[in-house]
Design an enzyme around this catalytic site. Sequence first.
Site, PDB file in Angstrom:
ATOM      1  N   ASP A 134       0.835  -1.203   0.000  1.00 26.38           N
ATOM      2  CA  ASP A 134       0.000   0.000   0.000  1.00 26.38           C
ATOM      3  C   ASP A 134       0.875   1.259   0.000  1.00 26.38           C
ATOM      4  OD1 ASP A 134      -2.310   1.513   0.166  1.00 26.38           O
ATOM      5  OD2 ASP A 134      -3.089   0.502   1.954  1.00 26.38           O
TER       6      ASP A 134
ATOM      7  N   ASP B 175     -10.623   2.133  -3.323  1.00 23.22           N
ATOM      8  CA  ASP B 175     -11.166   1.894  -1.983  1.00 23.22           C
ATOM      9  C   ASP B 175     -12.680   1.892  -2.022  1.00 23.22           C
ATOM     10  OD1 ASP B 175      -8.935   1.487  -0.540  1.00 23.22           O
ATOM     11  OD2 ASP B 175      -8.798   3.504   0.291  1.00 23.22           O
TER      12      ASP B 175
HETATM   13  C1  DGJ Z   1      -5.837   1.860   1.928  1.00 22.74           C
HETATM   14  C2  DGJ Z   1      -6.211   0.639   1.144  1.00 22.74           C
HETATM   15  O1  DGJ Z   1      -6.694   0.998  -0.106  1.00 22.74           O
HETATM   16  C3  DGJ Z   1      -7.215  -0.173   1.931  1.00 22.74           C
HETATM   17  O2  DGJ Z   1      -7.646  -1.266   1.187  1.00 22.74           O
HETATM   18  C4  DGJ Z   1      -6.577  -0.604   3.223  1.00 22.74           C
HETATM   19  O3  DGJ Z   1      -5.519  -1.476   2.936  1.00 22.74           O
HETATM   20  C5  DGJ Z   1      -6.091   0.605   3.991  1.00 22.74           C
HETATM   21  N1  DGJ Z   1      -5.259   1.455   3.185  1.00 22.74           N
HETATM   22  C6  DGJ Z   1      -5.330   0.187   5.202  1.00 22.74           C
HETATM   23  O4  DGJ Z   1      -4.750   1.225   5.843  1.00 22.74           O
END
Ligand code: DGJ
Length: 732
Positions: free
Chosen positions: A479, A549
């Site tokens: 991430d 997301d």
């Molecule tokens: C952003 C990601 O897109 C989410 O899926 C998740 O992993 C969060 N970060 C966790 O902090």
Amino acid sequence: MGIQFRKEEQEFHLFNEEMSYIFSVLPNGHLSQLYYGPRVSTEQSYSYLIQGGQRSLTSYIEGYENDLSLQHLRQEYACYGTGDVLSPAFEIAQEDGSRLSHFKYQEYRVVSGKSSLTGLPATYSTTDYPAETLIVELFDDVTQTVLELHYSIFSSLPVLARHAVFRQVGEQSITLERALSLNLDLPDKDYEWIHLDGAWSRERHIQTSPLHQGVQSIYSLKGTSSSEHNPFMALKRPQTDEHQGEVIGISLVYSGNFLAQVDVTPYEQVRASIGIHPDRFSWSLSQGQEFVTPEALLVYSQKGLNGLSHAFHSLFNHCLVRGEWKGKERPVLINNWEATYFDFTEEKILELAKEAAALGVELFVLDDGWFGERYNDQAGLGDWQVNPHKLPNGLPSLIQNIHGLGMKFGIWIEPEMVNKDSNLYRQHPDWHFHHPKRFQSPSRYQYVLNFAEDAVFENIYQQLYQLLSSHDIDYVKWDMNRYLTEVFSVHHQAENQGELFHRYVLNVYRLYDRLTQDFPQILFESCSSGGARFDPGLLYYAPQTWTSDNTDAIERLSIQYGTSVLYPLSSMGSHVSAVPNHQVSRITSLTTRGHVSHFGSMGYELNLLQLSEEERQQVKEQINFYKKHRATFQYGEFTRLLSPFEQDIVAWQVKSADTNTVLIGYYRKLIQANEGFKRIYPKHLDEEAIYEYKGQSFRGSSLMRAGLVVEPQDFEAGFADFASLLIELKKR
Ligand code: DGJ
């Protein structure tokens, strides 16, 4: 496929069955673009396209007064200071302050295959997808700099890959202040400009606008390719649609700051440019050093936007993604993020995993919160060791238990970041980008590590190596949850500060490269607050990306539709989540959520323990159906049919590799009172073949022309908002 050089006219012609790309050497040694379009004959020269003539307010090539002007001749890689007055492709600051340059053609060579780019991701050729490369060398006498232009043409794809290399052979040091990957000068402006824009949770929506005189551009100066713009643009003829017509796509294989720009001249010519954004960029070269620009991809289609997408999808699946996961079916996963956020215990995780395994899920992904003092988003980033309070038996025991359930185990990391509340920060308070005399801008309470500094890079590499070598980890979600600000390095000299953004990206690539070589069996999924770094650069290392997301099925129609313009289904992570949806509070049926998630690398991201028995059975069926058609849903030929950007009915289809099955996703956003009659027109069926659907038989040609009738009662949800239908056409 071939690369022809006409000696007399000093003209290069690169061609395959679908396209030709032609340029020639001008009398002053510069290169002029002559033609890019459908394949034309190699039997003749195209030098008649070099248009001279007198115009007011024009400067000319010396010796060609009132005739040849760099202002009007289309440039191949435009340089500043010798007559061309548009934005150049590159600019070199010299010791005497001059930015002028004059690169003259020296020689060329043709090599079979494709050049790789040192330290940078790039497409490659294979036996099934062969390519040939033309390298044209130019030289500037004053700076004593070599410029190499690389052109690779693929034989079975309408793709030309380009990049440039600057090599300093002279004694003086030079500074590149601009080094784009390409400019493409076109002879007319009869195009519409397409790009993929958005924001967090609303990534890659398709934008189309007419061209007008002057500059139109999209860019990122955020350090990543960003969710606001994707490093891609297309120029399509106004009458081109999804299924027919001419379109040129230009994509940059890069994950940092970029500029994609179209400039329409008063004389109705177009210069399209793409590359690293020249703002916040400079690169010093002293004798013996070279700079390689990222690769830019030109894709030509006469088969509309879907034709363009088919070419990009094949290119990315076959000639960009590497390693053991290339072409391999991706596991159905459960991710605990939306199920638990930071609030989990080992017990909770195992309960969720047990339930997932019982329903047919194949991979458990432990998301954010398992390491350091990570109880919320304010601490822990930088400390890649397990949190013993949350997981008292340690990772090995958890992994063993999950493997014991017959599932693979995956883990979340965010290696480029640090929280001030972390051991890493306490030990190295100067390891993030900041200026000691200026304020720092936190984002999600975190700061960006100075990856341009080798010690930082090595520390993170060692921590991750330790994590991955001492645990049986099958998947990594990498991430990256903030953009870069205060990009200053206390470890670098003043003259190298302009290099930081690019050095950062190079070291992200280096880290990916090392880890994917050390652990070739691991499936990497990249992520950046969802899709803020969904680009071909990262696809080279991580074959799938968390698309957004936003897990709402209806919002995902637009996000996945737009993403598919460039990126194949195999690369798009798409999950079924809970309702009301966590991002937009919308309630959609489990059926619709499943039907949207099927088109991509499918997963679940909700607390499965809260499902009713009926929902459990439905999830089982979804997973079984997906597994049965997984190769098609991930690698089939994907075609967009009805756009969410134009109407409330959305449709797309995917065709199996053996062409025997076509799966159509058909979705209704908002219902309309007294709705009109609906039909769906599938594409790319075998004209003569007989297809079966709901016990009836149809000829392929009839389905494509007369269509398939869709009745409101076909939707499981009936006459309702957010309903969906999955149509399976089976060839007899
Ligand atoms: C952003 C990601 O897109 C989410 O899926 C998740 O992993 C969060 N970060 C966790 O902090």
